[in-house]
Design a protein around this motif. Structure first.
Motif, PDB file in Angstrom:
ATOM      1  N   PRO A 125       0.825  -1.214   0.000  1.00 45.67           N
ATOM      2  CA  PRO A 125       0.000   0.000   0.000  1.00 45.67           C
ATOM      3  C   PRO A 125       0.857   1.261   0.000  1.00 45.67           C
ATOM      4  CG  PRO A 125      -0.668  -1.506   1.772  1.00 45.67           C
ATOM      5  CD  PRO A 125       0.610  -2.034   1.195  1.00 45.67           C
ATOM      6  N   LYS A 126       0.292   2.349  -0.500  1.00 41.73           N
ATOM      7  CA  LYS A 126       1.047   3.604  -0.572  1.00 41.73           C
ATOM      8  C   LYS A 126       1.347   4.189   0.800  1.00 41.73           C
ATOM      9  CE  LYS A 126      -2.965   6.584  -1.330  1.00 41.73           C
ATOM     10  NZ  LYS A 126      -3.611   7.489  -2.281  1.00 41.73           N
ATOM     11  N   ARG A 127       0.696   3.740   1.817  1.00 40.47           N
ATOM     12  CA  ARG A 127       0.960   4.253   3.171  1.00 40.47           C
ATOM     13  C   ARG A 127       2.168   3.586   3.830  1.00 40.47           C
ATOM     14  NH1 ARG A 127      -2.209   8.230   4.158  1.00 40.47           N
ATOM     15  NH2 ARG A 127      -4.328   8.242   3.402  1.00 40.47           N
ATOM     16  N   THR A 128       2.757   2.595   3.152  1.00 35.00           N
ATOM     17  CA  THR A 128       3.963   1.952   3.690  1.00 35.00           C
ATOM     18  C   THR A 128       5.199   2.506   2.982  1.00 35.00           C
ATOM     19  OG1 THR A 128       3.994   0.140   2.085  1.00 35.00           O
ATOM     20  CG2 THR A 128       2.666  -0.199   4.086  1.00 35.00           C
ATOM     21  N   ALA A 129       6.341   2.405   3.640  1.00 30.91           N
ATOM     22  CA  ALA A 129       7.591   2.872   3.031  1.00 30.91           C
ATOM     23  C   ALA A 129       7.870   2.128   1.725  1.00 30.91           C
ATOM     24  CB  ALA A 129       8.753   2.703   4.007  1.00 30.91           C
ATOM     25  N   GLU A 130       7.612   0.821   1.714  1.00 30.54           N
ATOM     26  CA  GLU A 130       7.845   0.023   0.508  1.00 30.54           C
ATOM     27  C   GLU A 130       6.919   0.473  -0.625  1.00 30.54           C
ATOM     28  OE1 GLU A 130       7.079  -1.287   3.476  1.00 30.54           O
ATOM     29  OE2 GLU A 130       8.746  -2.573   4.065  1.00 30.54           O
ATOM     30  N   GLY A 131       5.671   0.746  -0.297  1.00 34.63           N
ATOM     31  CA  GLY A 131       4.713   1.186  -1.303  1.00 34.63           C
ATOM     32  C   GLY A 131       5.074   2.545  -1.887  1.00 34.63           C
ATOM     33  N   ARG A 132       5.479   3.470  -1.013  1.00 34.93           N
ATOM     34  CA  ARG A 132       5.882   4.791  -1.501  1.00 34.93           C
ATOM     35  C   ARG A 132       7.128   4.690  -2.366  1.00 34.93           C
ATOM     36  NH1 ARG A 132       4.352   5.862   3.736  1.00 34.93           N
ATOM     37  NH2 ARG A 132       6.501   5.987   4.462  1.00 34.93           N
ATOM     38  N   ALA A 133       8.092   3.871  -1.957  1.00 36.70           N
ATOM     39  CA  ALA A 133       9.334   3.718  -2.729  1.00 36.70           C
ATOM     40  C   ALA A 133       9.055   3.109  -4.107  1.00 36.70           C
ATOM     41  CB  ALA A 133      10.335   2.856  -1.956  1.00 36.70           C
ATOM     42  N   THR A 134       8.185   2.135  -4.161  1.00 37.30           N
ATOM     43  CA  THR A 134       7.839   1.512  -5.443  1.00 37.30           C
ATOM     44  C   THR A 134       7.165   2.515  -6.361  1.00 37.30           C
ATOM     45  OG1 THR A 134       7.600  -0.659  -4.416  1.00 37.30           O
ATOM     46  CG2 THR A 134       6.536  -0.347  -6.555  1.00 37.30           C
ATOM     47  N   ARG A 135       6.212   3.259  -5.833  1.00 37.18           N
ATOM     48  CA  ARG A 135       5.509   4.253  -6.638  1.00 37.18           C
ATOM     49  C   ARG A 135       6.459   5.346  -7.119  1.00 37.18           C
ATOM     50  NH1 ARG A 135       2.210   1.579  -3.533  1.00 37.18           N
ATOM     51  NH2 ARG A 135       0.002   1.356  -4.050  1.00 37.18           N
ATOM     52  N   ARG A 136       7.347   5.799  -6.240  1.00 41.89           N
ATOM     53  CA  ARG A 136       8.324   6.822  -6.622  1.00 41.89           C
ATOM     54  C   ARG A 136       9.198   6.309  -7.762  1.00 41.89           C
ATOM     55  NH1 ARG A 136      13.428   8.151  -6.382  1.00 41.89           N
ATOM     56  NH2 ARG A 136      14.078  10.300  -6.016  1.00 41.89           N
ATOM     57  N   ALA A 137       9.678   5.077  -7.634  1.00 46.47           N
ATOM     58  CA  ALA A 137      10.550   4.495  -8.660  1.00 46.47           C
ATOM     59  C   ALA A 137       9.830   4.404 -10.010  1.00 46.47           C
ATOM     60  CB  ALA A 137      11.046   3.121  -8.223  1.00 46.47           C
ATOM     61  N   LEU A 138       8.571   4.011 -10.006  1.00 46.89           N
ATOM     62  CA  LEU A 138       7.814   3.910 -11.254  1.00 46.89           C
ATOM     63  C   LEU A 138       7.611   5.289 -11.882  1.00 46.89           C
ATOM     64  CD1 LEU A 138       5.168   1.281 -10.146  1.00 46.89           C
ATOM     65  CD2 LEU A 138       6.959   0.950 -11.863  1.00 46.89           C
ATOM     66  N   LEU A 139       7.305   6.284 -11.053  1.00 47.52           N
ATOM     67  CA  LEU A 139       7.118   7.633 -11.575  1.00 47.52           C
ATOM     68  C   LEU A 139       8.418   8.213 -12.127  1.00 47.52           C
ATOM     69  CD1 LEU A 139       4.714   8.916  -8.831  1.00 47.52           C
ATOM     70  CD2 LEU A 139       4.215   8.858 -11.289  1.00 47.52           C
ATOM     71  N   VAL A 140       9.519   8.016 -11.409  1.00 47.68           N
ATOM     72  CA  VAL A 140      10.815   8.543 -11.865  1.00 47.68           C
ATOM     73  C   VAL A 140      11.246   7.842 -13.144  1.00 47.68           C
ATOM     74  CG1 VAL A 140      13.259   8.744 -11.252  1.00 47.68           C
ATOM     75  CG2 VAL A 140      11.496   9.382  -9.594  1.00 47.68           C
ATOM     76  N   ALA A 141      10.924   6.566 -13.285  1.00 48.73           N
ATOM     77  CA  ALA A 141      11.239   5.860 -14.529  1.00 48.73           C
ATOM     78  C   ALA A 141      10.452   6.461 -15.696  1.00 48.73           C
ATOM     79  CB  ALA A 141      10.927   4.369 -14.393  1.00 48.73           C
ATOM     80  N   ASP A 142       9.234   6.926 -15.433  1.00 49.56           N
ATOM     81  CA  ASP A 142       8.424   7.551 -16.479  1.00 49.56           C
ATOM     82  C   ASP A 142       8.932   8.949 -16.807  1.00 49.56           C
ATOM     83  OD1 ASP A 142       5.756   7.406 -18.043  1.00 49.56           O
ATOM     84  OD2 ASP A 142       5.700   9.357 -17.045  1.00 49.56           O
TER      85      ASP A 142
END
Length: 81
Positions: free
Chosen positions: A10-27
């Motif tokens: 989930p986005k409320r976890t550190a892992e979830g935020r890191a994954t989402r950030r990585a996907l956005l930065v890749a875009d």
């Protein structure tokens, strides 16, 4: 992670935020500075960035859609990304 698969955390976890950030930065690498430097909650920045990416895809005609059924009021129910 394959395109179209749900994110495991989930986005409320550190892992979830890191994954989402990585996907956005890749875009778009410009998201790195936005997310890292802004004085706003990270979750809100991630949500705003995803909306920006989605809007850009819709304008370009490159969006993806899931669903499309009609709800009980006759409105199309779908997820666009």
């Amino acid at each position: 992670r394959l395109a179209g698969e749900p994110i495991a955390h989930p986005k409320r976890t550190a892992e979830g935020r890191a994954t989402r950030r990585a996907l956005l930065v890749a875009d778009d690498p410009a998201f790195a500075d936005l997310i890292d430097r802004a004085d706003l909650p990270t979750i809100d920045l991630l949500d705003a960035a995803v909306l920006t990416v989605t809007a850009r895809r819709v304008v370009a005609g490159d969006e993806r859609r899931l669903g499309g059924e009609r709800d009980h009021r006759g409105r199309r129910a779908e997820i666009v990304w």
